[in-house]
Motif scaffolding. Structure first.
Motif, PDB file in Angstrom:
ATOM      1  N   MET A  64       0.793 -12.754  -7.728  1.00 32.60           N
ATOM      2  CA  MET A  64       2.145 -12.292  -8.326  1.00 32.60           C
ATOM      3  C   MET A  64       1.935 -10.883  -9.258  1.00 32.60           C
ATOM      4  O   MET A  64       2.529  -9.910  -9.027  1.00 32.60           O
ATOM      5  CB  MET A  64       2.987 -13.165  -9.358  1.00 32.60           C
ATOM      6  CG  MET A  64       3.267 -14.542  -8.563  1.00 32.60           C
ATOM      7  SD  MET A  64       4.233 -15.611  -9.644  1.00 32.60           S
ATOM      8  CE  MET A  64       5.517 -14.877 -10.153  1.00 32.60           C
ATOM      9  N   ASP A  65       0.776 -11.050  -9.959  1.00 34.55           N
ATOM     10  CA  ASP A  65       0.462  -9.986 -10.756  1.00 34.55           C
ATOM     11  C   ASP A  65       0.172  -8.630 -10.166  1.00 34.55           C
ATOM     12  O   ASP A  65       0.511  -7.536 -10.632  1.00 34.55           O
ATOM     13  CB  ASP A  65      -0.560 -10.087 -11.875  1.00 34.55           C
ATOM     14  CG  ASP A  65      -0.334 -11.646 -12.784  1.00 34.55           C
ATOM     15  OD1 ASP A  65       0.901 -11.682 -12.880  1.00 34.55           O
ATOM     16  OD2 ASP A  65      -1.136 -12.034 -13.120  1.00 34.55           O
ATOM     17  N   ARG A  66      -0.541  -8.580  -8.880  1.00 38.07           N
ATOM     18  CA  ARG A  66      -1.036  -7.627  -8.398  1.00 38.07           C
ATOM     19  C   ARG A  66       0.065  -6.548  -7.930  1.00 38.07           C
ATOM     20  O   ARG A  66      -0.330  -5.528  -7.446  1.00 38.07           O
ATOM     21  CB  ARG A  66      -1.910  -7.911  -7.107  1.00 38.07           C
ATOM     22  CG  ARG A  66      -0.985  -8.275  -6.034  1.00 38.07           C
ATOM     23  CD  ARG A  66      -1.941  -9.046  -4.896  1.00 38.07           C
ATOM     24  NE  ARG A  66      -1.310  -9.703  -3.729  1.00 38.07           N
ATOM     25  CZ  ARG A  66      -1.489 -10.145  -2.895  1.00 38.07           C
ATOM     26  NH1 ARG A  66      -2.663 -10.715  -2.765  1.00 38.07           N
ATOM     27  NH2 ARG A  66      -0.737 -10.897  -1.696  1.00 38.07           N
ATOM     28  N   ARG A  67       1.244  -7.068  -7.822  1.00 34.71           N
ATOM     29  CA  ARG A  67       2.339  -6.356  -7.297  1.00 34.71           C
ATOM     30  C   ARG A  67       2.750  -4.925  -8.412  1.00 34.71           C
ATOM     31  O   ARG A  67       3.073  -3.890  -8.241  1.00 34.71           O
ATOM     32  CB  ARG A  67       3.974  -6.932  -7.403  1.00 34.71           C
ATOM     33  CG  ARG A  67       4.541  -7.469  -8.549  1.00 34.71           C
ATOM     34  CD  ARG A  67       5.438  -8.350  -8.486  1.00 34.71           C
ATOM     35  NE  ARG A  67       6.330  -8.486  -9.535  1.00 34.71           N
ATOM     36  CZ  ARG A  67       6.142  -9.115 -10.790  1.00 34.71           C
ATOM     37  NH1 ARG A  67       4.910  -9.814 -10.576  1.00 34.71           N
ATOM     38  NH2 ARG A  67       6.742  -8.853 -11.397  1.00 34.71           N
ATOM     39  N   CYS A  68       2.009  -5.168  -9.712  1.00 35.46           N
ATOM     40  CA  CYS A  68       2.180  -4.452 -10.572  1.00 35.46           C
ATOM     41  C   CYS A  68       1.011  -3.003 -10.543  1.00 35.46           C
ATOM     42  O   CYS A  68       1.029  -2.288 -11.237  1.00 35.46           O
ATOM     43  CB  CYS A  68       2.140  -4.880 -11.958  1.00 35.46           C
ATOM     44  SG  CYS A  68       3.252  -6.150 -12.194  1.00 35.46           S
ATOM     45  N   ASP A  69       0.223  -3.249  -9.621  1.00 36.08           N
ATOM     46  CA  ASP A  69      -0.826  -2.224  -9.581  1.00 36.08           C
ATOM     47  C   ASP A  69      -0.635  -1.008  -9.019  1.00 36.08           C
ATOM     48  O   ASP A  69       0.571  -0.828  -8.410  1.00 36.08           O
ATOM     49  CB  ASP A  69      -2.107  -3.085  -8.792  1.00 36.08           C
ATOM     50  CG  ASP A  69      -2.602  -4.181  -9.213  1.00 36.08           C
ATOM     51  OD1 ASP A  69      -2.583  -4.478 -10.498  1.00 36.08           O
ATOM     52  OD2 ASP A  69      -3.242  -4.989  -8.371  1.00 36.08           O
ATOM     53  N   ASP A  70      -1.385   0.133  -9.281  1.00 39.57           N
ATOM     54  CA  ASP A  70      -1.134   1.420  -8.498  1.00 39.57           C
ATOM     55  C   ASP A  70      -1.898   1.521  -7.135  1.00 39.57           C
ATOM     56  O   ASP A  70      -2.753   2.464  -7.339  1.00 39.57           O
ATOM     57  CB  ASP A  70      -1.390   2.548  -9.574  1.00 39.57           C
ATOM     58  CG  ASP A  70      -1.179   3.855  -8.970  1.00 39.57           C
ATOM     59  OD1 ASP A  70      -0.107   3.864  -8.304  1.00 39.57           O
ATOM     60  OD2 ASP A  70      -1.539   4.900  -9.627  1.00 39.57           O
ATOM     61  N   THR A  71      -1.226   0.853  -6.373  1.00 45.83           N
ATOM     62  CA  THR A  71      -1.784   0.699  -5.006  1.00 45.83           C
ATOM     63  C   THR A  71      -0.876   0.919  -3.922  1.00 45.83           C
ATOM     64  O   THR A  71       0.189   0.418  -4.134  1.00 45.83           O
ATOM     65  CB  THR A  71      -3.023  -0.263  -4.883  1.00 45.83           C
ATOM     66  OG1 THR A  71      -2.170  -1.569  -4.589  1.00 45.83           O
ATOM     67  CG2 THR A  71      -3.991  -0.302  -5.936  1.00 45.83           C
ATOM     68  N   GLN A  72      -1.390   1.483  -2.577  1.00 43.27           N
ATOM     69  CA  GLN A  72      -0.350   1.238  -1.362  1.00 43.27           C
ATOM     70  C   GLN A  72      -0.146  -0.106  -1.200  1.00 43.27           C
ATOM     71  O   GLN A  72       1.062  -0.408  -1.040  1.00 43.27           O
ATOM     72  CB  GLN A  72      -0.999   1.858  -0.414  1.00 43.27           C
ATOM     73  CG  GLN A  72      -0.033   1.632   0.860  1.00 43.27           C
ATOM     74  CD  GLN A  72       1.225   2.775   0.477  1.00 43.27           C
ATOM     75  OE1 GLN A  72       0.908   3.773   0.114  1.00 43.27           O
ATOM     76  NE2 GLN A  72       2.318   2.192   0.668  1.00 43.27           N
ATOM     77  N   ALA A  73      -0.944  -1.115  -1.394  1.00 42.01           N
ATOM     78  CA  ALA A  73      -0.800  -2.588  -0.910  1.00 42.01           C
ATOM     79  C   ALA A  73       0.267  -3.109  -2.053  1.00 42.01           C
ATOM     80  O   ALA A  73       1.280  -3.915  -1.789  1.00 42.01           O
ATOM     81  CB  ALA A  73      -1.885  -3.325  -1.173  1.00 42.01           C
ATOM     82  N   ALA A  74       0.104  -2.898  -3.454  1.00 39.94           N
ATOM     83  CA  ALA A  74       1.107  -3.096  -4.324  1.00 39.94           C
ATOM     84  C   ALA A  74       2.360  -2.626  -4.090  1.00 39.94           C
ATOM     85  O   ALA A  74       3.360  -3.161  -4.441  1.00 39.94           O
ATOM     86  CB  ALA A  74       0.867  -2.913  -5.914  1.00 39.94           C
ATOM     87  N   GLU A  75       2.665  -1.181  -3.803  1.00 42.72           N
ATOM     88  CA  GLU A  75       3.885  -0.708  -3.504  1.00 42.72           C
ATOM     89  C   GLU A  75       4.445  -1.291  -2.160  1.00 42.72           C
ATOM     90  O   GLU A  75       5.758  -1.713  -2.295  1.00 42.72           O
ATOM     91  CB  GLU A  75       3.675   0.759  -3.079  1.00 42.72           C
ATOM     92  CG  GLU A  75       5.046   1.516  -2.833  1.00 42.72           C
ATOM     93  CD  GLU A  75       4.559   2.861  -2.273  1.00 42.72           C
ATOM     94  OE1 GLU A  75       5.766   3.640  -2.076  1.00 42.72           O
ATOM     95  OE2 GLU A  75       3.534   3.482  -2.960  1.00 42.72           O
ATOM     96  N   ASN A  76       3.566  -1.844  -1.287  1.00 37.30           N
ATOM     97  CA  ASN A  76       4.231  -2.396  -0.002  1.00 37.30           C
ATOM     98  C   ASN A  76       4.758  -3.849  -0.828  1.00 37.30           C
ATOM     99  O   ASN A  76       5.785  -4.388   0.033  1.00 37.30           O
ATOM    100  CB  ASN A  76       3.133  -2.588   1.079  1.00 37.30           C
ATOM    101  CG  ASN A  76       3.042  -1.402   1.549  1.00 37.30           C
ATOM    102  OD1 ASN A  76       3.390  -0.311   1.301  1.00 37.30           O
ATOM    103  ND2 ASN A  76       1.535  -1.369   1.990  1.00 37.30           N
ATOM    104  N   GLN A  77       3.973  -4.395  -1.346  1.00 41.46           N
ATOM    105  CA  GLN A  77       4.310  -5.757  -1.984  1.00 41.46           C
ATOM    106  C   GLN A  77       5.868  -5.690  -2.885  1.00 41.46           C
ATOM    107  O   GLN A  77       6.578  -6.679  -2.402  1.00 41.46           O
ATOM    108  CB  GLN A  77       3.305  -6.274  -2.905  1.00 41.46           C
ATOM    109  CG  GLN A  77       3.710  -7.780  -3.481  1.00 41.46           C
ATOM    110  CD  GLN A  77       2.517  -8.481  -4.480  1.00 41.46           C
ATOM    111  OE1 GLN A  77       1.717  -7.623  -4.697  1.00 41.46           O
ATOM    112  NE2 GLN A  77       2.691  -9.669  -4.551  1.00 41.46           N
TER     113      GLN A  77
END
Length: 584
Positions: A399-412
């Motif tokens: 759940m927390d990783r959606r806040c990351d500055d990554t393409q995967a997080a943006e997709n999430q």
């Protein structure tokens, strides 16, 4: 010889039974309603009240409709559907629902003279029951149904007085089973059911707490809380539902049905409530706890002979989409006028066969939709990464990783937004609520194909005078500058003729047939210098017939038949149609 005689005996005084009793009493039909308990609903089970149901209350009288608005939570505080980790915790997303989004609000305003609202069953049920009793319904509480036997002339029902233990019999022309999801009437009648009972377990926790500081800035009736690892399946989703803003609440919390219903004491209930609120020190008063099962079951046939079932007795499903009480009341609106006309001799018994034809498909539709709505939470869980692991620590990390500055997080983040937006199919499905179009012997086709839906038929209501559809709502005006909906001109237990200036021959035909058939027919010419005028031109656009055409409307606001233009023999044509519809 039976102990009591009446025209219609109704088993159950919930939304379906009380609405049917109120409608029959309003139509002048002697009826009796029994309830196995000492009083009405003691928990606010049903609450979402859609426009179609409010139209039924409006048909019962503006005072009935007005009292519903007096006690309800209005539409404008219903709609900030929130997903969060707790009411005091992080918000994951939000969705405007129940007609509060500007686009949806416009559609609601154009569709009906009524407003959607939140009216708990503890208010709706007494309103309908009071209306029934004040208009003539004979009611008996603490009275349970035991059995029934029907014959060619009527139904003999055995009931038991739960206070004395004595049994007595009631002889009626017709019997209505509105006795809930464990209906004994439906069981004894042998109605064929499809689907499955008990597919999941759930509990309700009713409590009082002042939660204004957590919710008043985002008013809603539903707050969805996700706490990984805290319940069945590890996902830990609970629902905090507003009963009264902002101090009466209901929590819906799941349990593993394979392990049986748990014992829920106040300590457990308070713990669940504080966890979902996110405030361990908040004052809570638990008022009741109960367990129930999620069902996916509907009757393929709604009646046999002189015995009819309605409400939860024939559609058993979770509360998704807020369809239960609404569909139950609408079952009564469909059946009551038919019973009344047959009992009064204005229609033949064949009219009653159309109850199953019209309402059994609705039962199937709403059971399917409600259970599908539960499944549609899956994409939200998936977008949050809650389906990738059963380890609560890992689930929280996902759940927390959606806040990351990554393409995967943006997709999430995009996947989560899309999954929440898709829940409009549960929380703002205006078409599911309003798009019923009947096909039965109580509808006479006019040879025109059914108009295709131009938008998603589950999300959007599209009005039409195509026979079987609900009469379009538009505002009309009289010489005193008072406005009325087209629906206000119809209903109240009578058929209605709507035509234009070129349709005077339809009016004359209706007046002659009203006397000939001993059938009240209400007539209206809509146009300039007429009692009702179409100043906006909306009726001319909505009626789908010409000025000399006609729309015949049933007592339940559905179009029975229409003619695009004047017939060569209007009286003969109208007689033909009425005799078909009414089985004369």
């Amino acid at each position: 010889m039976a102990d009591i005689e009446t025209d219609v005996l109704i088993i159950g005084t919930g939304p379906a039974g009380s609405a049917t009793a109120a409608l029959l009493a309003t139509y002048g039909i002697e009826n009796m309603a029994v309830n196995r308990y000492r009083w009405l609903a003691n928990t606010p089970r049903a609450h979402i009240t859609n426009q179609r149901t409010m139209e039924v209350l409006r048909d019962l009288g503006r005072e009935v409709e007005g009292e519903a608005y007096l006690h309800c939570s209005p539409q404008d505080i219903m709609g900030e559907n929130v997903f969060c980790t707790s009411l005091a915790g992080e918000e994951l997303g939000r969705l405007k629902t129940w007609g509060t989004h500007p686009r949806s609000k416009a559609e609601h305003l154009m569709s009906s003279p009524t407003e959607m609202n939140d009216l708990p069953q503890t208010f709706m049920e007494p309103l309908l029951f009071k209306t029934a009793c004040s208009r003539g319904t004979q009611a008996r509480m603490s009275t349970e149904y035991v059995s029934h036997v029907q014959d060619a002339e009527g139904v003999t029902t055995t009931c038991r007085d739960r206070l004395t233990g004595k049994e007595f019999t009631v002889r009626s022309k017709y019997l209505v089973g509105a006795d809930g999801g464990n209906s004994m009437v439906a069981q004894h009648l042998g109605l064929p059911f499809e689907g499955k009972m008990g597919v999941a377990g759930s509990m309700n926790i009713l409590f009082k707490a002042d939660l204004a500081r957590y919710v008043a800035h985002r008013p809603s009736v539903l707050y969805w809380v996700l706490q990984p690892g805290s319940n069945v399946g590890g996902i830990g989703m609970g629902l905090v539902r507003m009963i009264r803003p902002w101090n009466e609440w209901l929590i819906n919390w799941g349990y593993d049905i394979n392990e049986g219903a748990p014992h829920v004491d106040n300590a457990f209930a308070e713990g669940v409530a504080r966890d979902l609120i996110g405030d361990p020190d908040i004052d809570i008063e638990v008022t009741s706890v109960s367990t129930w099962t999620v069902n996916n079951c509907y009757a393929a046939q709604a009646h046999k002979g002189r015995v009819f079932c309605m409400g939860d007795a024939i559609h058993r499903h979770p509360p998704s989409n807020g369809l239960g009480s609404n569909t139950s009341i609408q079952d009564g609106f469909n059946l009551a006028w038919k019973l009344a006309m047959v009992i009064k001799g204005q229609a033949g018994p064949g009219l009653l066969e159309t109850y199953t034809e019209e309402r059994a498909p609705i039962a199937r539709q709403i059971v399917t939709r409600a259970n599908q709505s539960i499944e549609e939470f899956g994409p939200i869980f998936g977008a949050l990464g809650l389906l990738e692991s059963i380890d609560p620590v890992k689930m929280q990390e996902n759940m927390d990783r959606r806040c990351d500055d990554t393409q995967a997080a943006e997709n999430q983040r995009e996947a989560l937004r899309a999954a929440i937006a898709f829940k409009v199919y549960e929380f703002d499905a205006h078409g599911v609520e309003m798009n019923q179009r009947y096909r039965s012997g109580a509808v006479e086709a006019d040879g025109q194909p059914e108009p295709a839906f131009t938008q998603d038929r589950e999300l959007h209501f599209e009005q039409t005078t195509w026979p079987g559809g609900r009469l379009p709502h538009v505002w009309l005006f009289n010489d005193n500058n008072q406005k009325a909906s087209t629906l206000d001109l119809c209903g109240h237990g009578r058929f209605t003729i709507l035509t234009g200036i070129g349709g005077r021959a339809w009016i004359e035909a209706a007046r002659a047939l009203s006397s000939e058939l001993d059938l009240p027919l209400v007539t209206h010419i809509i146009g300039p210098r007429q009692p009702w005028q179409d100043h906006y031109g909306d009726w001319a656009r909505a009626r789908e017939v010409g000025d000399a055409g006609v729309v015949l409307v049933r007592p339940d606001h559905h179009v029975a038949w229409r003619s695009e233009a004047m017939a060569a023999d209007p009286k003969g044509e109208l007689r033909r149609v009425l005799k078909i519809i009414l089985d004369r």
